[in-house]
Motif scaffolding. Structure first.
Motif, PDB file in Angstrom:
ATOM      1  N   ASN A  67      25.266  33.377  42.004  1.00 45.25           N
ATOM      2  CA  ASN A  67      25.422  32.244  41.076  1.00 45.25           C
ATOM      3  C   ASN A  67      25.309  32.685  39.624  1.00 45.25           C
ATOM      4  O   ASN A  67      26.098  32.256  38.767  1.00 45.25           O
ATOM      5  N   LYS A  68      24.327  33.535  39.327  1.00 43.78           N
ATOM      6  CA  LYS A  68      24.130  34.001  37.949  1.00 43.78           C
ATOM      7  C   LYS A  68      25.324  34.812  37.454  1.00 43.78           C
ATOM      8  O   LYS A  68      25.728  34.699  36.286  1.00 43.78           O
ATOM      9  N   LEU A  69      25.888  35.640  38.330  1.00 43.35           N
ATOM     10  CA  LEU A  69      27.053  36.454  37.933  1.00 43.35           C
ATOM     11  C   LEU A  69      28.255  35.560  37.667  1.00 43.35           C
ATOM     12  O   LEU A  69      28.997  35.771  36.694  1.00 43.35           O
ATOM     13  N   GLN A  70      28.465  34.546  38.491  1.00 48.72           N
ATOM     14  CA  GLN A  70      29.606  33.641  38.309  1.00 48.72           C
ATOM     15  C   GLN A  70      29.486  32.845  37.015  1.00 48.72           C
ATOM     16  O   GLN A  70      30.503  32.482  36.405  1.00 48.72           O
ATOM     17  N   GLN A  71      28.275  32.567  36.586  1.00 46.38           N
ATOM     18  CA  GLN A  71      28.069  31.775  35.371  1.00 46.38           C
ATOM     19  C   GLN A  71      28.411  32.542  34.097  1.00 46.38           C
ATOM     20  O   GLN A  71      28.614  31.936  33.042  1.00 46.38           O
ATOM     21  N   LEU A  72      28.476  33.876  34.188  1.00 41.38           N
ATOM     22  CA  LEU A  72      28.837  34.678  33.014  1.00 41.38           C
ATOM     23  C   LEU A  72      30.327  34.548  32.740  1.00 41.38           C
ATOM     24  O   LEU A  72      31.138  34.474  33.673  1.00 41.38           O
ATOM     25  N   VAL A 111      24.105  44.976  31.216  1.00 45.24           N
ATOM     26  CA  VAL A 111      25.407  45.585  30.919  1.00 45.24           C
ATOM     27  C   VAL A 111      25.892  45.054  29.577  1.00 45.24           C
ATOM     28  O   VAL A 111      26.030  43.833  29.388  1.00 45.24           O
ATOM     29  N   VAL A 112      26.144  45.960  28.625  1.00 44.77           N
ATOM     30  CA  VAL A 112      26.563  45.539  27.280  1.00 44.77           C
ATOM     31  C   VAL A 112      28.044  45.786  27.023  1.00 44.77           C
ATOM     32  O   VAL A 112      28.629  45.195  26.111  1.00 44.77           O
ATOM     33  N   ALA A 134      34.956  39.664  36.723  1.00 41.57           N
ATOM     34  CA  ALA A 134      34.061  40.748  37.161  1.00 41.57           C
ATOM     35  C   ALA A 134      34.847  42.017  37.419  1.00 41.57           C
ATOM     36  O   ALA A 134      36.021  41.969  37.815  1.00 41.57           O
ATOM     37  N   ARG A 135      34.192  43.153  37.187  1.00 44.50           N
ATOM     38  CA  ARG A 135      34.777  44.458  37.538  1.00 44.50           C
ATOM     39  C   ARG A 135      34.169  44.912  38.855  1.00 44.50           C
ATOM     40  O   ARG A 135      32.950  44.818  39.048  1.00 44.50           O
ATOM     41  N   LEU A 136      35.023  45.402  39.721  1.00 44.53           N
ATOM     42  CA  LEU A 136      34.579  45.844  41.047  1.00 44.53           C
ATOM     43  C   LEU A 136      34.435  47.355  41.078  1.00 44.53           C
ATOM     44  O   LEU A 136      35.356  48.080  40.696  1.00 44.53           O
ATOM     45  N   LYS A 140      29.681  42.272  35.288  1.00 41.87           N
ATOM     46  CA  LYS A 140      30.272  41.698  34.079  1.00 41.87           C
ATOM     47  C   LYS A 140      29.399  42.085  32.894  1.00 41.87           C
ATOM     48  O   LYS A 140      28.228  42.465  33.078  1.00 41.87           O
ATOM     49  N   VAL A 141      29.964  41.977  31.698  1.00 40.13           N
ATOM     50  CA  VAL A 141      29.136  42.134  30.502  1.00 40.13           C
ATOM     51  C   VAL A 141      28.094  41.010  30.515  1.00 40.13           C
ATOM     52  O   VAL A 141      28.429  39.843  30.715  1.00 40.13           O
ATOM     53  N   GLY A 142      26.827  41.393  30.347  1.00 39.61           N
ATOM     54  CA  GLY A 142      25.745  40.423  30.415  1.00 39.61           C
ATOM     55  C   GLY A 142      25.041  40.408  31.765  1.00 39.61           C
ATOM     56  O   GLY A 142      24.031  39.714  31.927  1.00 39.61           O
ATOM     57  N   ALA A 143      25.557  41.159  32.730  1.00 44.43           N
ATOM     58  CA  ALA A 143      24.930  41.204  34.059  1.00 44.43           C
ATOM     59  C   ALA A 143      23.563  41.876  33.970  1.00 44.43           C
ATOM     60  O   ALA A 143      23.421  42.949  33.362  1.00 44.43           O
TER      61      ALA A 143
END
Length: 636
Positions: free
Chosen positions: A436-441, A499-500, A445-447, A474-477
């Motif tokens: 959920n947190k990753l989707q909110q960014l 991740v910046v 996404a990079r795999l 993702k950036v911000g992960a």
């Protein structure tokens, strides 16, 4: 051999010497199963490799030679003497001893680079009597000399390349190249602005750890314990590195714990499944090809995280060991090195019946000869926090403990865009939170897909690997490091970051800013595991995992910089302690809903430790009396 660092110039191992012809074929071969290999100097101060079979020593001058060290972490290496066309194959050597041996050879050889070699005529005229003296252990002056040599060559001796097989010559100015697992000093980069520095190993055993290692090397069956952060896993790796690889099997109760020590699960080693089958059937399963070879070749069995091993399973293992090894000795004569903390996670109960701890097994007192406890906490440095954790460990939620943990709910532990990792009691909560947190960014996404040695066995690798086969970022992960990359800079297993950015280019590697202040581009790392059949499997992946949440079970062995804990769903004794003890400091800990009732310790475990400490005090008194009486031999 003793466990001291002074044994670095002597090995006990198997040695094969081969005399080669011009095409590289062996024309003469000698195998010494139990050889002593000593590094020394002759009367002209030249480095000599001496191989002793107990009768007549053989001396080989190390002038121009090549080292093959790719498998040094498995206790193997080859020294090829170039002028003589002889190669010395070393095998079944304790990896730590081989590492020290190779480091000593490398640095002593480099330190001698400035000395002009004598010609045969000069040696003859000198008329010195033949002599051999073992090389002294590494000293600071040796390292200083090599550092000065390297500084004059912008960080690398002339001609140094990056191949694993290295030719060493009297005038070549080359150093030995070893894999990172063997070399204990940092690799040196060519950088004219900084002087390359070699140093003596800094991670030494404390008194308690050294006593455990001594007991193990004396051949005793040892159980050692200690609270979280006392260096049990570190010591276990040292023990494994001090034993012969061919006859030593490192196991743990879980796959992740097995990965930490480079071993396999106890169930995979045993080959008897869950152990729920009747004893006769378990013995049949253990006699299958491959599995039987484990049992018969094993002389030293290491078991980590013993608290999660059920007593019934342990008793069955002991019976199987005696049967398949055809021995009446406890555990079939196998030396046991057992590690864990029974005040942490207990065995998983099946059904309504509570699982018994391993120390409640019928055979426990028969097979364990020495009980030892590590007491020096290394993970935390704040004395008041250590005292708080010790109280929680034994199930005591005092008024002071309750106040401090309740107040922590209002503490700001997030810093610089890095939020606290939430420890959860259930795996489903972890996956849901991270997804959920990753989707909110924002953004896509990079795999990053892992490279497995055998993709068909990806599920087996998943059991051991601390990293997933597929990693979405993702950036911000919010991420966590899953491997020690550079301890001196704070890049350790459990280090928190965010991740910046992603690097430009095909691979788009993530740039991570860590809480310790370091910003680093992360590259794939490799993890190697042993499967149940003894084959090696590996996974290459970024050493990262999403860190908004992790499970308490998966956090064992980690040190977390900032952590948030919800203890509302704690369901096992010791679970609250495991979660709280992951924090490096009280300042980096936030407990959301502390309830003193979740602080529980199993009464059977408390009684076990009470008896253990009483026995240890009696033993210590007896040992002191023994030493005072003038007997100072090996007390074990």
């Amino acid at each position: 051999m003793s466990g001291s660092e002074d044994s670095s110039v002597q090995l006990q191992c198997c040695v094969t010497t081969e005399h080669l012809n011009a095409s590289g074929q062996a024309t003469r071969r000698q195998v010494i199963r139990k050889a002593t290999v000593v590094l020394g100097r002759n009367e002209f101060q030249e480095i000599i490799l001496r191989i002793h079979d107990g009768k007549v020593p053989q001396n080989y001058p190390l002038k121009d030679f090549k080292l093959f060290t790719k498998f040094a972490r498995d206790g193997k290496c080859t020294v090829k003497l170039l002028p003589e066309n002889i190669q010395v194959l070393i095998s079944n050597c304790p990896p730590d001893q081989l590492s020290l041996f190779l480091r000593t050879l490398s640095i002593k050889h480099q330190a001698r680079m400035g000395s002009k070699p004598l010609s045969d005529r000069e040696k003859f005229k000198a008329g010195l009597p033949r002599s051999f003296e073992a090389i002294s252990p590494l000293q600071q002056k040796d390292l200083q000399k090599v550092n000065e040599l390297r500084s004059t060559c912008n960080g690398r001796p002339k001609g140094l390349s990056d191949c694993t097989n290295r030719t060493i010559g009297a005038g070549s100015g080359q150093q030995v190249k070893r894999s990172r697992s063997v070399c204990n000093f940092s690799p040196v980069k060519a950088n004219p602005s900084k002087k390359p520095i070699l140093s003596l190993p800094s991670c030494k055993l404390n008194q308690g750890q050294a006593a455990v290692l001594s007991a193990v090397l004396s051949g005793k069956n040892v159980f050692f314990t200690g609270s979280a952060g006392t260096g049990k896993s570190f010591l276990l790796k040292r023990i494994i590195g001090s034993l012969p690889p061919k006859s030593t099997f490192a196991t743990a109760s879980t796959g992740v714990a097995a990965c930490h020590i480079g071993g396999t699960t106890l169930h995979n080693f045993a080959g008897i499944g869950s152990g729920s089958a009747p004893l006769e059937q378990c013995i049949e399963l253990a006699q299958r090809p491959g599995v039987l070879q484990h049992w018969t070749s094993c002389r030293h069995l290491v078991i980590d995280e013993i608290s999660m091993v059920d007593a019934t399973f342990f008793d069955k293992l002991e019976s199987v060991a005696r049967s398949v090894r055809r021995s009446t000795e406890p555990f079939g004569g196998i030396q046991l090195i057992i590690c864990g903390d029974f005040l942490q996670l207990p065995p998983v109960s099946k059904g309504k019946e509570k699982a018994k701890f391993c120390f409640q097994a019928r055979c426990w007192r028969k097979v364990i000869q020495v009980n030892m406890e590590l007491t020096e906490v290394r993970r935390q440095t704040d004395g008041s926090f250590i005292s708080l954790l010790q109280a929680v460990r034994v199930g005591r939620a005092t008024e002071e403990v309750t106040t401090k943990l309740t107040e922590s709910a209002y503490r700001q532990v997030d810093r610089g865009g890095i939020v606290a990792t939430r420890l959860c009691t259930h795996k489903d909560d972890v996956e849901l939170t991270n997804d959920n947190k990753l989707q909110q960014l924002p953004g896509s996404a990079r795999l990053f897909e892992a490279l497995d040695s055998d993709p068909a066995l990806a599920r087996t690798i998943d059991v051991y690997s601390p990293v997933s086969r597929l990693l979405h970022l993702k950036v911000g992960a919010q991420v966590m490091l899953t491997k020690n990359l550079d301890v001196t800079r704070g890049l350790v297993n459990g280090a928190r970051g965010v991740v910046v950015a992603f690097e430009p280019g095909k691979h788009g590697l993530p740039r991570v800013r860590f809480l310790c202040g370091v910003t680093e581009v992360l590259k794939p790392e490799r993890w190697v595991f042993k499967s149940g059949g003894g084959a090696y499997l590996s996974r290459q992946q970024l050493p990262l995992k999403l860190a908004w949440a992790i499970s308490i079970h998966k956090s064992q062995g980690m040190t977390l910089d900032c952590v948030e804990i919800s203890l509302a769903r704690v369901f096992e004794s010791g679970q609250a302690y495991v979660a709280l003890s992951r924090a490096r400091s009280l300042e980096g800990l936030r407990v959301m809903d502390f309830d003193p009732r979740v602080v529980r310790a199993d009464p059977d475990v408390l009684l076990f430790y009470k008896k253990l400490r009483k026995e240890r005090l009696l033993m210590q008194t007896a040992m002191d009396d023994y030493v005072d009486s003038g007997n100072k031999e090996n007390l074990w």
